[in-house]
Scaffold this active site. Structure first.
Site, PDB file in Angstrom:
ATOM      1  N   CYS A 149     -74.493 115.947 -10.168  1.00 18.94           N
ATOM      2  CA  CYS A 149     -73.560 116.020 -11.150  1.00 18.94           C
ATOM      3  C   CYS A 149     -72.161 115.324 -10.864  1.00 18.94           C
ATOM      4  O   CYS A 149     -71.385 116.063 -10.087  1.00 18.94           O
ATOM      5  CB  CYS A 149     -73.295 117.509 -11.496  1.00 18.94           C
ATOM      6  SG  CYS A 149     -71.913 117.695 -13.005  1.00 18.94           S
TER       7      CYS A 149
ATOM      8  N   CYS B 277     -68.841 116.901 -11.945  1.00 22.94           N
ATOM      9  CA  CYS B 277     -68.587 118.179 -11.184  1.00 22.94           C
ATOM     10  C   CYS B 277     -67.963 117.724  -9.759  1.00 22.94           C
ATOM     11  O   CYS B 277     -66.939 118.252  -9.345  1.00 22.94           O
ATOM     12  CB  CYS B 277     -69.673 119.062 -10.804  1.00 22.94           C
ATOM     13  SG  CYS B 277     -70.995 119.376 -12.108  1.00 22.94           S
ATOM     14  N   ASP B 278     -68.620 116.613  -9.197  1.00 26.50           N
ATOM     15  CA  ASP B 278     -68.328 116.347  -7.835  1.00 26.50           C
ATOM     16  C   ASP B 278     -67.610 115.093  -7.450  1.00 26.50           C
ATOM     17  O   ASP B 278     -67.273 114.795  -6.093  1.00 26.50           O
ATOM     18  CB  ASP B 278     -69.519 116.462  -6.892  1.00 26.50           C
ATOM     19  CG  ASP B 278     -70.172 118.188  -6.958  1.00 26.50           C
ATOM     20  OD1 ASP B 278     -69.288 119.087  -7.335  1.00 26.50           O
ATOM     21  OD2 ASP B 278     -71.340 118.231  -7.107  1.00 26.50           O
TER      22      ASP B 278
END
Ligand code: NDP
Length: 307
Positions: free
Chosen positions: A131, A134-135
């Site tokens: 993701c 997300c990261d």
């Protein structure tokens, strides 16, 4: 006999548990194999509203669980091995136990498909990610890699160019599943470098607890070589966890449950929320939102049926 059973303990399932518990329906949450869902596989979550400094994924999940438990939700570890959604009450088998429920909320999520190569598993959350949203921000001014040739891979690569100094997109063929528009956009971005007909054989370095590089292999020439990257974003698709309901609930060709009015399945009393029915957004906050919707719809249905 239960009023509400929720399958899955990620964001969607726990939000459904908070709402149904506060409605005094004493939900039972079957936690499943990947307890806590995909959030429990990430580290810092910076885009969940209400946490200006971010929150660790596993901690966010733990807090949601406590919140649901405080209002009377019950939790059962283990996996549903059989489900009969053909008549109400619905019948579930968890190990050797049978549970009957008037309402079933399916929040079993989708699992990221992984490469299954050396170094990958132990570095998830430490530079290996599924993701970019997300990261990605953790790899500012660093070189990162995306694996895959579909729309998700293009989208992840484009998103990563906001942070990374260079994005290497590695795909196993020279033809793409990605839509032309996404592919063209990625091709036009000078930070993105394509490496085609190539697979990742290994991710290093589990001993250091971080990603330091990969070994690549050209599938046509057989040539192998190393590249130094700080992160590997695996974008080779997701698999919705819906196989229990094949033949019982409407699903699309990839197994995503089809819902109407956001969370109603084709069977009265069965609701679906979160990634098992969402192939578009797949965010913690949207999963939580649909968990809330499923809970409210469930509560209204029970009220209409029993007063
Ligand atoms: P896809 O199934 O479309 O693509 C998966 C990609 O991963 C393929 O290129 C495939 O290669 C590759 N792959 C699969 N398994 C492996 C493996 N073991 N090793 C190496 N490569 C592998 O998945 P996506 O997640 O990209 O997309 C899913 C759906 O969501 C699609 O319908 C897509 O259009 C949609 N989507 C739309 C977006 C948008 O419109 N903005 C954004 C994101 C997704 P190969 O081609 O060789 O099989």
């Amino acid at each position: 006999m239960r009023d509400v059973v929720i399958i899955g303990s990620g964001c969607a399932g726990l939000t459904a548990a908070i709402y149904t518990a506060r409605a005094n329906l004493k939900p039972l949450v079957i936690e499943g194999v990947e307890t806590g869902g995909q959030l429990s596989l990430t580290t810092l979550v910076e885009n969940f509203p209400g946490f200006p400094d971010g929150v660790q994924g596993p901690e966010l999940i733990e807090q949601m669980k406590k919140q649901a438990a405080r209002f009377g939700a019950e939790f059962k570890s283990g996996e549903v091995v059989r489900a009969d959604a053909s008549r109400r009450p619905f019948q579930l088998t968890i190990a050797r136990e049978e549970v009957q429920t008037r309402i079933l909320i399916i929040a079993s999520g989708a699992s990221a498909r992984w490469l299954g190569i050396e170094g990958e598993r132990s570095l998830i959350g430490k530079g290996v990610s599924s993701c970019a949203t997300c990261d990605g921000a953790f790899f500012r001014n660093q070189r990162v890699m995306v694996v895959g040739g579909g729309d998700t891979a293009m989208e992840e690569a484009l998103f990563l160019t906001r942070f990374a100094s260079r994005v290497d997109l590695v795909h196993r063929r020279d033809q793409f599943r990605a839509s032309k528009i996404m592919l063209d956009r990625a091709r036009r971005n000078e930070k993105i470098h394509f490496t085609l007909d190539t697979v990742v054989d290994e991710i290093r370095d589990p001993a250091r607890g971080e990603v330091s590089g990969v070994t690549l292999r050209n599938v046509i020439s057989g040539e192998r070589w190393d590249e130094e990257v700080s992160a590997v974003f695996v974008a080779i698709g997701h698999v919705p966890n819906s196989s229990l309901f094949r033949g019982q609930l409407d699903m699309d060709t990839d197994g995503y449950l089809i819902t109407h009015d956001a969370v109603r399945t084709n069977v009265t009393g069965v609701f679906a929320c979160g990634d098992v029915q969402d192939r578009v957004f797949r965010q913690a906050v949207t999963a939580a939102g649909s968990g809330c919707m499923a809970a409210i719809m469930a509560e209204r249905l029970l009220e209409a049926e029993h007063g």
